[in-house]
Write a protein that holds these residues in place. Structure first.
Motif, short mmCIF file in Angstrom:
data_model
loop_
_atom_site.label_atom_id
_atom_site.label_comp_id
_atom_site.label_asym_id
_atom_site.label_seq_id
_atom_site.Cartn_x
_atom_site.Cartn_y
_atom_site.Cartn_z
N GLU A 113 0.84 -1.20 0.00
CA GLU A 113 0.00 0.00 0.00
C GLU A 113 0.87 1.25 0.00
N TYR A 114 1.94 1.22 0.80
CA TYR A 114 2.85 2.37 0.85
C TYR A 114 3.59 2.56 -0.46
N VAL A 115 3.91 1.47 -1.14
CA VAL A 115 4.55 1.58 -2.47
C VAL A 115 3.58 2.26 -3.43
N LYS A 116 2.30 1.86 -3.38
CA LYS A 116 1.30 2.50 -4.24
C LYS A 116 1.19 3.99 -3.93
N LEU A 117 1.21 4.32 -2.64
CA LEU A 117 1.14 5.73 -2.24
C LEU A 117 2.35 6.49 -2.76
N ARG A 119 4.21 5.72 -5.35
CA ARG A 119 4.08 5.85 -6.81
C ARG A 119 3.11 6.95 -7.18
N SER A 120 2.02 7.06 -6.44
CA SER A 120 1.04 8.11 -6.69
C SER A 120 1.68 9.49 -6.49
N GLY A 122 4.84 10.14 -6.74
CA GLY A 122 5.80 10.30 -7.83
C GLY A 122 5.12 10.73 -9.11
N GLU A 123 3.97 10.14 -9.40
CA GLU A 123 3.24 10.51 -10.62
C GLU A 123 2.74 11.95 -10.52
N ASP A 124 2.28 12.36 -9.35
CA ASP A 124 1.85 13.75 -9.16
C ASP A 124 3.00 14.71 -9.41
N ALA A 125 4.19 14.34 -8.93
CA ALA A 125 5.36 15.20 -9.13
C ALA A 125 5.73 15.29 -10.61
N LYS A 126 5.64 14.15 -11.32
CA LYS A 126 5.95 14.16 -12.76
C LYS A 126 4.94 15.00 -13.53
N VAL A 127 3.68 14.93 -13.13
CA VAL A 127 2.64 15.75 -13.76
C VAL A 127 2.95 17.23 -13.53
N HIS A 128 3.41 17.55 -12.33
CA HIS A 128 3.76 18.94 -12.02
C HIS A 128 4.93 19.41 -12.90
N VAL A 129 5.94 18.57 -13.07
CA VAL A 129 7.09 18.92 -13.92
C VAL A 129 6.61 19.14 -15.36
N ARG A 130 5.72 18.27 -15.82
CA ARG A 130 5.20 18.43 -17.20
C ARG A 130 4.39 19.71 -17.33
N GLY A 131 3.69 20.09 -16.27
CA GLY A 131 2.95 21.35 -16.28
C GLY A 131 3.89 22.54 -16.39
N ILE A 132 5.02 22.46 -15.68
CA ILE A 132 6.04 23.52 -15.77
C ILE A 132 6.58 23.57 -17.20
N ARG A 133 6.79 22.39 -17.81
CA ARG A 133 7.27 22.33 -19.19
C ARG A 133 6.28 22.99 -20.14
#
Length: 184
Positions: A113-117, A119-120, A122-133
């Motif tokens: 469950e913590y791994v899933k959390l 990963r979630s 991490g995905e939010d952070a990547k979405v944020h980086v893509r938004g900055i891009r």
């Protein structure tokens, strides 16, 4: 102009990666870590206050944290805030002077469950980086009339390389956190 856009974008992406690493540190592993309590807000005289501003946190054993409040009247509020924090799974005890938090052993199911959390997050952070891009790309497109097409293409390639490097840094931090979570 292009250099300004790219340097500002890089600084914002660096902050996003640091925020992701900070977020990962709040996900619980097998041992107690004062970082896990950094984002807990305690209702203190009607104001949500970060726990770190109300008390000192000490790691006394592998799975035990001792929280010593600066103001003893905040003991009950601190205990309630920790107990009501989701994804922590801790049961604090209050002896009148300190709050002692012993983290339970992690089961394999809880680790997953913590791994899933993680990963979630991490995905939010990547979405944020893509938004900055995306914003930087819009800024570069706005400069199109002032700069040549070749310069714009070169700047977009640099922007893509920056984005890739920061997404890879988030993935690397996530991989380390997953290994830490799955370690028994």
């Amino acid at each position: 102009m292009i250099a300004d856009v790219l340097s500002e974008t890089e600084a914002r992406m660096d902050r996003a990666v640091e925020a992701a690493k900070e977020d990962f540190s709040t996900v619980r592993t097998g041992r107690a870590n004062p970082q896990m309590f950094q984002k807990i807000l305690v209702e203190y005289y009607g104001t949500p206050t970060p726990l770190a501003q109300l008390a000192s946190l000490t790691n006394v054993e592998a799975r035990t944290i001792v929280i010593s409040p600066y103001d003893k009247s905040a003991l009950k509020a601190i205990e309630d805030a920790i107990r009501n924090t989701p994804n922590l799974g801790a049961n604090p005890t209050n002896d009148g002077n300190i709050v002692r938090v012993t983290m339970p052993e992690l089961t394999e199911e809880r680790r997953k469950e913590y791994v899933k959390l993680a990963r979630s997050k991490g995905e939010d952070a990547k979405v944020h980086v893509r938004g900055i891009r995306r914003k930087a790309k819009d800024d570069l497109d706005a400069l199109k009339s002032e700069i040549g097409e070749d310069e714009l293409v070169r700047a977009e390639k640099e922007l893509d390389a920056l984005t890739r490097a920061h997404v890879d840094a988030i993935d690397e931090a996530l991989k380390r956190k997953e290994a830490e979570l799955l370690e028994v």
